[in-house]
Design an enzyme around this catalytic site. Sequence first.
Site, PDB file in Angstrom:
ATOM      1  N   THR A  44       0.831  -1.216   0.000  1.00 39.62           N
ATOM      2  CA  THR A  44       0.000   0.000   0.000  1.00 39.62           C
ATOM      3  C   THR A  44       0.864   1.265   0.000  1.00 39.62           C
ATOM      4  O   THR A  44       0.654   2.162  -0.818  1.00 39.62           O
ATOM      5  CB  THR A  44      -0.888   0.010   1.272  1.00 39.62           C
ATOM      6  OG1 THR A  44      -1.534  -1.252   1.348  1.00 39.62           O
ATOM      7  CG2 THR A  44      -1.899   1.113   1.251  1.00 39.62           C
ATOM      8  N   VAL A  45       1.840   1.318   0.899  1.00 38.28           N
ATOM      9  CA  VAL A  45       2.662   2.536   1.010  1.00 38.28           C
ATOM     10  C   VAL A  45       3.602   2.653  -0.198  1.00 38.28           C
ATOM     11  O   VAL A  45       3.737   3.721  -0.799  1.00 38.28           O
ATOM     12  CB  VAL A  45       3.454   2.565   2.338  1.00 38.28           C
ATOM     13  CG1 VAL A  45       4.364   3.783   2.394  1.00 38.28           C
ATOM     14  CG2 VAL A  45       2.499   2.557   3.520  1.00 38.28           C
ATOM     15  N   ALA A  64      14.222  19.413  -4.652  1.00 38.97           N
ATOM     16  CA  ALA A  64      15.382  18.591  -4.260  1.00 38.97           C
ATOM     17  C   ALA A  64      16.659  19.042  -4.947  1.00 38.97           C
ATOM     18  O   ALA A  64      17.753  18.788  -4.463  1.00 38.97           O
ATOM     19  CB  ALA A  64      15.113  17.131  -4.591  1.00 38.97           C
ATOM     20  N   LYS A 136       8.421   1.453  12.308  1.00 34.45           N
ATOM     21  CA  LYS A 136       8.517   1.942  13.693  1.00 34.45           C
ATOM     22  C   LYS A 136       8.953   0.840  14.653  1.00 34.45           C
ATOM     23  O   LYS A 136       9.711   1.070  15.590  1.00 34.45           O
ATOM     24  CB  LYS A 136       7.182   2.534  14.156  1.00 34.45           C
ATOM     25  CG  LYS A 136       6.033   1.560  14.104  1.00 34.45           C
ATOM     26  CD  LYS A 136       4.836   1.982  13.297  1.00 34.45           C
ATOM     27  CE  LYS A 136       5.104   2.367  11.892  1.00 34.45           C
ATOM     28  NZ  LYS A 136       3.964   2.453  11.025  1.00 34.45           N
ATOM     29  N   GLU A 160      10.674   9.566   8.817  1.00 31.92           N
ATOM     30  CA  GLU A 160       9.513  10.432   9.064  1.00 31.92           C
ATOM     31  C   GLU A 160       8.204   9.631   9.059  1.00 31.92           C
ATOM     32  O   GLU A 160       7.286   9.894   9.840  1.00 31.92           O
ATOM     33  CB  GLU A 160       9.456  11.533   7.987  1.00 31.92           C
ATOM     34  CG  GLU A 160       8.366  12.553   8.179  1.00 31.92           C
ATOM     35  CD  GLU A 160       8.490  13.321   9.482  1.00 31.92           C
ATOM     36  OE1 GLU A 160       9.395  14.160   9.595  1.00 31.92           O
ATOM     37  OE2 GLU A 160       7.688  13.074  10.413  1.00 31.92           O
ATOM     38  N   VAL A 163       6.373   7.548  12.354  1.00 34.55           N
ATOM     39  CA  VAL A 163       5.542   8.088  13.435  1.00 34.55           C
ATOM     40  C   VAL A 163       4.455   8.982  12.854  1.00 34.55           C
ATOM     41  O   VAL A 163       4.742   9.966  12.172  1.00 34.55           O
ATOM     42  CB  VAL A 163       6.391   8.898  14.453  1.00 34.55           C
ATOM     43  CG1 VAL A 163       5.509   9.419  15.580  1.00 34.55           C
ATOM     44  CG2 VAL A 163       7.516   8.054  15.013  1.00 34.55           C
ATOM     45  N   GLY A 165       2.394   8.664  10.423  1.00 39.00           N
ATOM     46  CA  GLY A 165       2.185   8.657   8.963  1.00 39.00           C
ATOM     47  C   GLY A 165       2.553   9.952   8.281  1.00 39.00           C
ATOM     48  O   GLY A 165       3.721  10.335   8.224  1.00 39.00           O
ATOM     49  N   LYS A 236       5.873   4.112  18.426  1.00 36.55           N
ATOM     50  CA  LYS A 236       5.971   5.501  17.960  1.00 36.55           C
ATOM     51  C   LYS A 236       6.351   6.433  19.123  1.00 36.55           C
ATOM     52  O   LYS A 236       7.171   7.343  18.964  1.00 36.55           O
ATOM     53  CB  LYS A 236       4.643   5.925  17.332  1.00 36.55           C
ATOM     54  CG  LYS A 236       4.312   5.110  16.072  1.00 36.55           C
ATOM     55  CD  LYS A 236       2.860   5.280  15.657  1.00 36.55           C
ATOM     56  CE  LYS A 236       2.512   4.434  14.443  1.00 36.55           C
ATOM     57  NZ  LYS A 236       1.065   4.349  14.178  1.00 36.55           N
TER      58      LYS A 236
HETATM   59  N1  HSE Z   1      -1.834   0.543  12.226  1.00 30.07           N
HETATM   60  C1  HSE Z   1      -1.467   1.897  12.433  1.00 30.07           C
HETATM   61  C2  HSE Z   1      -2.673   2.703  12.836  1.00 30.07           C
HETATM   62  C3  HSE Z   1      -0.836   2.565  11.248  1.00 30.07           C
HETATM   63  O1  HSE Z   1      -3.762   2.164  12.972  1.00 30.07           O
HETATM   64  O2  HSE Z   1      -2.525   3.897  13.051  1.00 30.07           O
HETATM   65  C4  HSE Z   1       0.569   2.138  11.055  1.00 30.07           C
HETATM   66  O3  HSE Z   1       1.341   2.367  12.178  1.00 30.07           O
END
Ligand code: HSE
Length: 471
Positions: A44-45, A64, A136, A160, A163, A165, A236
């Site tokens: 996903t990310v 940049a 994390k 970054e 923590v 997102g 986090k």
């Molecule tokens: N699972 C996490 C959340 C997102 O629900 O915020 C990723 O750390």
Amino acid sequence: MAIENVAHFEDSTDETTQLIQDSTQKAMMKANDPIQVGLLGIGTVGSGVFTVLQRNQQEIQRRAGRGIEITMVADLDTARAKGIVGNQVQVVADARAIIANPEIDIVIELIGGYGIAKQLVMEAIAAGKHVVTANKALLAVHGTEIFAAAHAKGVIVAFEAAVAGGIPIIKALREGLTANRIQWIAGIINGTTNFILSEMRDKGLDFGVVLKEAQRLGYAEADPTFDIEGVDAAHKATIMSAIAFGIPVQFDKAYVEGITKLGAADIRYAEQLGYRIKLLGITKRVDSGVELRVHPSLVPAKRLIANVEGAMNAVVVQGDAVGTTLYYGKGAGSEPTASAVIADLVDITRLHTADPEHRVPHLAFQPNSMSSLEVLPMDKVVTSYYLRLRVADQAGVLAKVTGILAEAGISIDAVIQREADQVGGEGSTQTDLIILTHDCVEAKMNVAIAQMQALPTVLDQITRIRKEELA
Ligand code: HSE
């Protein structure tokens, strides 16, 4: 020392001077080409990173100073990966092929967990690659080893996205607030649990019912343990504590309590008393050390953070110069997390050719200036409490309970007692006693709770929720 250096420089031959000029020229020529990035794991990310980099490539390049291109992707599912990145990008199943490629300057680790992800991060560092990670868990547990290896090798490990997102909280803590002595941080740093708590409050439902619904809607994972037990938030909070106070990452010292035992009744009573219940990650500097804890907390309903609903994240930081600051946004999801990953890519691209000694330190403080402040065990933490006791509705019960608190030197802030009929139905002989206390040390409260629990008129497990005024 300075004189020796000058002498040494004057001794250098024409040949050496030529070599320096050649390598500088090569670095300058290379600096005009796009910086090459290898991506480990395109879920996903990762797909968000690829999409946003492509969509905003011109603006990103203007910021940049050179292009940033993902030229290799490693994923076990190569067919799916090719479907996302197309034919212009080399897709491999073996992540080590990326680490071995001398053209790649930055490796993005989006595999997650402590297993293979740790090995690959350490190998990438050893190979002289900069690393960007959203992991994390890895940093909270193994950060000390990873940052030391990166420092020794002169490469950057940027995180970054680890923590909150898309919220640039690492940047804010490490750079924007660098003038401050940070006093405390309190954050809603897990979207899954905030979604569940919001639904429990809105719909008056218990935890188990809402969790099932959250899983059905895709807000909670099939195995939600890390989220609902507070572990993700504690990872986090651990990273933020290190950056805020210049201490090593120490996840093993964090106090971790999730939301699984919360009932709809507690959320309702808290509401009646002017509070909301939030799962907070808290780290605080006190005279004797640093508090590092994650647990459900009563927060005054009038605080902005108490009104952060659904899957959103928010972090409050209290600094001595700036006062209170609040950071709000999406703590997860494809493009919000990609936003943070790409910010790290841009930072690294700008700093790539800078002298490693003059980069921003990984944990905000210079590695030789870290503090040995102790992370305090939970029984030394001072806070205030919400207690709910299911008691027999008889004369003298309240006096006994308050007597125990008085004996322990715990001062009561407010007491409410529900009508028995409202709690157990018509003719009920049980009721709920809700007590708010002033600040006291946790060890004292543990003893008082054990004594109250032993009273024959206390009929069920006592609920204790810590209260944070965040003033
Ligand atoms: N699972 C996490 C959340 C997102 O629900 O915020 C990723 O750390």
